[in-house]
Motif scaffolding. Structure first.
Motif, mmCIF file in Angstrom:
data_model
loop_
_atom_site.group_PDB
_atom_site.id
_atom_site.type_symbol
_atom_site.label_atom_id
_atom_site.label_comp_id
_atom_site.label_asym_id
_atom_site.label_seq_id
_atom_site.Cartn_x
_atom_site.Cartn_y
_atom_site.Cartn_z
ATOM 1 N N THR A 65 -10.262 -6.930 -6.831
ATOM 2 C CA THR A 65 -10.881 -7.909 -5.926
ATOM 3 C C THR A 65 -10.650 -7.557 -4.463
ATOM 4 O O THR A 65 -10.954 -8.358 -3.585
ATOM 5 C CB THR A 65 -10.309 -9.308 -6.196
ATOM 6 N N ASP A 66 -10.117 -6.384 -4.248
ATOM 7 C CA ASP A 66 -9.803 -5.986 -2.870
ATOM 8 C C ASP A 66 -11.076 -5.951 -2.018
ATOM 9 O O ASP A 66 -12.048 -5.280 -2.365
ATOM 10 C CB ASP A 66 -9.141 -4.596 -2.896
ATOM 11 N N ASN A 96 0.850 -1.194 0.000
ATOM 12 C CA ASN A 96 0.000 0.000 0.000
ATOM 13 C C ASN A 96 0.887 1.246 0.000
ATOM 14 O O ASN A 96 1.876 1.302 0.732
ATOM 15 C CB ASN A 96 -0.887 0.015 1.252
ATOM 16 N N ARG A 154 -14.703 -13.155 -5.564
ATOM 17 C CA ARG A 154 -13.408 -12.960 -6.210
ATOM 18 C C ARG A 154 -13.215 -13.970 -7.338
ATOM 19 O O ARG A 154 -12.763 -13.633 -8.426
ATOM 20 C CB ARG A 154 -12.313 -13.133 -5.145
ATOM 21 N N SER A 183 -2.470 -5.278 -7.547
ATOM 22 C CA SER A 183 -2.982 -5.895 -6.327
ATOM 23 C C SER A 183 -1.863 -6.002 -5.318
ATOM 24 O O SER A 183 -0.685 -5.925 -5.663
ATOM 25 C CB SER A 183 -3.524 -7.299 -6.652
ATOM 26 N N HIS A 184 -2.251 -6.152 -4.061
ATOM 27 C CA HIS A 184 -1.240 -6.539 -3.085
ATOM 28 C C HIS A 184 -1.520 -7.968 -2.621
ATOM 29 O O HIS A 184 -0.893 -8.463 -1.698
ATOM 30 C CB HIS A 184 -1.206 -5.558 -1.909
ATOM 31 N N LEU A 185 -2.495 -8.617 -3.286
ATOM 32 C CA LEU A 185 -2.795 -10.018 -2.996
ATOM 33 C C LEU A 185 -1.932 -10.893 -3.914
ATOM 34 O O LEU A 185 -2.278 -11.202 -5.043
ATOM 35 C CB LEU A 185 -4.278 -10.309 -3.215
ATOM 36 N N GLU A 227 -9.739 1.741 -8.208
ATOM 37 C CA GLU A 227 -9.579 1.210 -6.846
ATOM 38 C C GLU A 227 -10.871 1.363 -6.051
ATOM 39 O O GLU A 227 -11.283 0.459 -5.342
ATOM 40 C CB GLU A 227 -8.437 1.994 -6.186
ATOM 41 N N GLU A 239 -6.729 -3.029 -8.101
ATOM 42 C CA GLU A 239 -7.229 -3.770 -6.932
ATOM 43 C C GLU A 239 -8.688 -4.201 -7.145
ATOM 44 O O GLU A 239 -9.551 -3.871 -6.345
ATOM 45 C CB GLU A 239 -7.152 -2.881 -5.671
#
Lengths: 297, 369, 225
Positions: A158-159, A39, A166, A188-190, A84, A156
């Protein structure tokens, strides 16, 4: 290699201390390009620069062969964007939102939009503002897909969505990509999510691009090695040592990049012993990459 | 054109007369008349002085004489061309408007000379047979401005040919020409908004009211016959400065407490001439102009040549009874319906321009947020 | 959904959903003002000797009612046109494949079209009032002229506030800054004992033709001579 997105020496400084400096990015056509970063790394800002929502202070941006932001009308007619945060007017019903979006996109596929609406379980006369987070995410993906873009830019997407939603969203995305050979830039950060679907990966931190390479290369090249009796000074190392940490007296753990199995011979020649080569998954690699980048900085 | 000294003298005379009125507080009409006449005398004497002085200056100039029809002008060398073109514009109207009476104009030349104190304007007037210049004014030296100015002077000169009774009744110049839609619209507004009782009854269709409003029927007691209670209070209020001092008790009783008897007392104390005419002078002018326009050829000659009351003179000019004339005039005035003054073209255009400007600025708004 | 709707029409529908409450209320007020003004004018005329003068005077006293209604409707419709874009930081609008100026033009003209509703309501109310028996026979009604003035006033108010709303926060700040400067200048001059009336001069310029707010000042009377 033909590129869907290319930036050169991109610079943007919003004035709050954060800055993007000399960012170069290369998204191949037809790629599923995962855009990783913690982030605040600058992913959303970069995407907004790419789509002409923010003015770059320097550098060059080419999207689908056209210059941004000068040719943003042409580019946006070929690009689906899921931001986002939800950007659809909350007072509209789902049907009204679809009508509005359809009016502005020449290649809008109304039949497929209706099919996706049914598939996602969305109700046409519900207000957008009354939708759950998952439903809003589905709606935004629906809007982006039904306009049949050549490029999908998903920030993002699917955040915050539950795993079922998802999966629905990603399945629809993958189906579209497979049938239309579209390019996808997905931020993403996933990490696990990107690991599953992407074939290219880029990592960004603190406004800088720290890695950009094919997923396989990224995953294969990053290893953790258990080494004993390693010399303090390394010379002629055939791989990149990102980090060295000591354990059990003479033992060390090395985080390396660019590793291949034929490099094992390096250790006897250097007077040390390689005990173990541990495969790292994308997340480990990502974390270690970030850590080493920050230590260098 | 009066210079500042003469104006000051006239004002001083007016102030002195008002002072006399205030201190004496004569309450009868005869006294008022006497004092007003005295004031008028001083005023005319003051004007006479300056007119003679200017006249001497004008006659001191070498002048060129220009003729156009019955019209004549004496100009200094700098304005011969302007005088000629202005006369050429006025001459065609003169015969049709004034008929045989226009011959009088051959003895009343316009004069025009450079204003030595202010070269941006010229001094013009009308000379009489004795060489005295009347109706002097400063005008811009262009044909349009001069035509307007000389047109007014013509009206004034020709009005002077009419009887004293007509001049007293009219209290303005005799206008000529066919009334335009704009003239009728102005008349309609003034008629409808006149606040005397008789003007209101005239508007509602009472012909007697119209004749009374135009003072074409004799009225014994104008304050009481022409005005209702509210109108009478308005008259008292308009003369409040004098009436409050002459009879403060009655004034207070009338204006503060609405005591009828007190109002009556105050009204009776006022001279007849102090009671305003029910209709403005411009409407009388309108009636005269209408009479001349429907009277056809020789209407002006009949108007100024007929002996008798203004009513008889109007009847002669229009060749119809006063009842019919006033009735037709009223119908014309009330029939006219011009566009509302609620919105004018300038404001509408300005609004569109401003809206366009702001819309244009909006279109140029930045896409960077 | 087989046929794509026109962009302008969809934007019109969108703005309608945002502004229908304001439009409904504005239309009711616009419809009512002529009728109420007529009612009060008739009452005033009954009690006066010069009925026409009293009637017109009372009608004119309602000018402020028309001016405020026009200004209010223009202001609210303009603000509503951009309200959700501001909340969503313009992301949706800017991600559409359309030039900024064309999108703004579509929004502007859609708002203009919606302003027709209260304007027509005023016309209806004015026509109804004009045919009332309460109007003295000697006076005339000018429902169309009044409606035109109302239309121009809403147009100007809408355009001004649309311009400010569509601008960035910085531009809106400049506008407020200029107004604040005028007020501060007046306060400073007054406290320094100067007789210069800055606000008065600015008002004269702004409210006199061809000033930007000239259409709001002056006569707004439905019934006239």
């Amino acid at each position: 290699m033909s590129l869907a997105i290319e930036t050169r020496d991109l610079r943007y400084r919003p004035g709050n201390g954060f800055q993007i400096s000399n960012l170069s990015m290369h998204v191949p056509r037809g790629a599923l390009y995962g855009f990783l970063g913690p982030n605040g790394a600058g992913k959303t800002t970069t995407i907004r620069l790419l789509l002409g929502l923010l003015p770059a202070q320097a550098g060059r941006i080419t999207v689908l062969g056209q210059t941004m932001p000068a040719e943003h009308v042409a580019v946006m007619s070929r690009t689906g964007y899921v931001p986002e945060r939800p950007h659809v007017y909350p007072t509209l019903t789902v049907d009204e939102a679809l009508r509005l979006h359809a009016a502005y996109h020449d290649r809008w596929d109304g039949a497929w939009a209706a099919e996706l609406l049914r598939q996602f379980g969305l109700v046409g006369d519900r207000k957008v503002g009354a939708l759950s987070k998952g439903e809003t995410g589905k709606l935004m993906m629906l809007l982006a897909l039904a306009q049949q873009p050549e490029l999908l830019v998903l920030d993002e997407p699917t955040d915050g969505l539950d795993p079922v939603v998802r999966r629905d969203v990603l399945e629809a995305l993958l189906e579209y990509v497979s049938t239309h050979q579209a390019t996808v830039l997905i931020s993403s950060h996933l990490v696990h999510e990107l690991e599953r679907i992407c074939d290219w990966i880029a990592v960004m931190d603190r406004g800088a691009m720290i890695a950009e390479l094919p997923m396989q290369e990224f995953k294969a090249g990053i290893k953790r090695l258990s080494v004993y009796n390693a010399p303090d000074q390394l010379t002629d190392v055939p791989f990149t040592v990102l980090r060295r940490t000591s354990f059990n007296g003479s033992g060390e753990q090395w985080l390396v990049r660019g590793w291949t199995d034929d490099m094992r011979d390096f250790f006897p020649a250097a007077g040390s012993t390689l005990r173990e080569v541990i495969d790292l998954d994308l997340e480990d690699g990502f974390v270690e990459l970030l850590r080493s980048f920050r230590e260098v900085k | 054109m009066f210079d500042a000294g003469v104006a000051r003298a006239a004002l001083a005379a007016l102030a002195l007369s008002l002072g006399a009125l205030r201190t004496g507080m004569a309450q009868n009409a005869a006294e008022y008349h006497r004092r007003l006449d005295s004031l008028g005398g001083e005023w005319h004497a003051a004007i006479g002085t300056v007119v003679k002085a200017d006249s001497a200056q004008i006659h001191a100039l070498p002048g060129d004489t220009i003729h156009a029809g019955q019209l004549l002008a004496i100009s200094d060398s700098a304005h011969v061309s302007l005088a000629r073109s202005t006369l050429a514009r006025l001459a065609p109207e003169v015969d049709s408007a004034y008929g045989a009476s226009a011959r009088a104009l051959t003895r009343r030349p316009f004069v025009i000379r450079t204003n030595e104190r202010d070269t941006a304007v010229v001094v013009t007037g009308v000379a009489d047979s004795m060489g005295v210049v009347h109706f002097m004014s400063s005008d811009f030296p262009n044909e349009k401005a001069l035509t307007n100015s000389w047109h007014n002077k013509l009206d004034a000169v020709m009005t002077a040919l009419s009887s004293a009774a007509l001049q007293k009744w009219l209290r303005a110049t005799i206008p000529t020409g066919t009334p335009s839609a704009s003239d009728w619209n102005s008349d309609r507004i003034q008629l409808v908004l006149a606040d005397s009782r008789v003007s209101q009854t005239c508007v509602r269709g009472d012909l007697t009211g119209c004749l009374e409003a135009f003072s074409l029927l004799p009225v014994a007691d104008p304050a009481f016959e022409l005005y209702d209670d509210a109108g009478q209070r308005g008259i008292i209020n308009a003369h409040g400065y004098l009436l409050r001092q002459s009879d403060p008790t009655a004034y207070d009783a009338c204006m503060t407490h609405g005591v009828r008897a007190a109002c009556d007392k105050l009204l009776r104390s006022m001279p007849v001439d102090a009671i305003p005419q029910p209709l403005p002078a411009s409407l009388r002018q309108s009636l005269v102009r209408y009479a001349l326009s429907i009277g056809g050829a020789g209407a002006f000659d009949r108007l100024v040549g007929t002996q008798g009351t203004p009513r008889q003179q109007l009847e002669a000019a229009a060749r119809m009874p006063a009842d019919s004339l006033v009735s037709k005039w009223r119908a014309m005035a009330l029939r006219t319906r011009n566009a509302s003054s609620t919105i004018d073209v300038e404001t509408a255009l300005a609004s569109i321009a401003w809206a366009g400007l702001f819309a244009g600025l909006s279109l140029r708004s930045s896409r960077w947020r | 959904m087989s046929q794509r709707p026109s962009q302008w029409r969809v934007l019109l529908e969108t703005q309608w959903t945002w502004t229908r409450g304001i439009l409904l209320l504005g239309s009711i007020v616009a419809f009512t003002v002529p009728l109420v003004s007529l009612e009060t004018a008739a009452g005033a005329a009954d009690a006066a000797s010069a009925k026409e003068v009293a009637f017109i005077g009372t009608m004119q006293a309602w000018s402020i009612g028309y001016a405020l209604t026009a200004a209010g409707i223009g202001l609210l419709i303009a603000i509503a046109a951009w309200s959700y874009d501001h909340r969503l930081r313009h992301v949706y609008a800017l991600s559409l494949p359309i030039a900024r100026w064309r999108y703004v033009l579509q929004r502007y003209t859609a708002g203009l079209a919606l302003l027709a509703l209260p304007t027509l309501a005023l016309l209806a109310g004015a026509e109804l009032a004009a045919h009332s028996a309460a109007v003295p026979a000697t006076l005339h009604a000018y429902p169309l002229a009044l409606t035109l003035r109302f239309a121009f006033a809403t147009l100007v108010a809408y355009s001004i506030f649309f311009g400010i709303s569509s601008a960035t926060a910085r531009t809106a700040g400049y506008v407020l800054g200029v107004i604040a400067l005028i007020i501060i200048a007046q306060v400073v001059l007054s406290s320094a004992g100067s007789g210069v009336n800055v606000i008065g001069r600015v008002s004269d310029i702004v409210f006199a033709t061809p000033g930007v707010l000239a259409v709001f000042s002056g006569r707004w009377t439905l019934i006239d001579v």
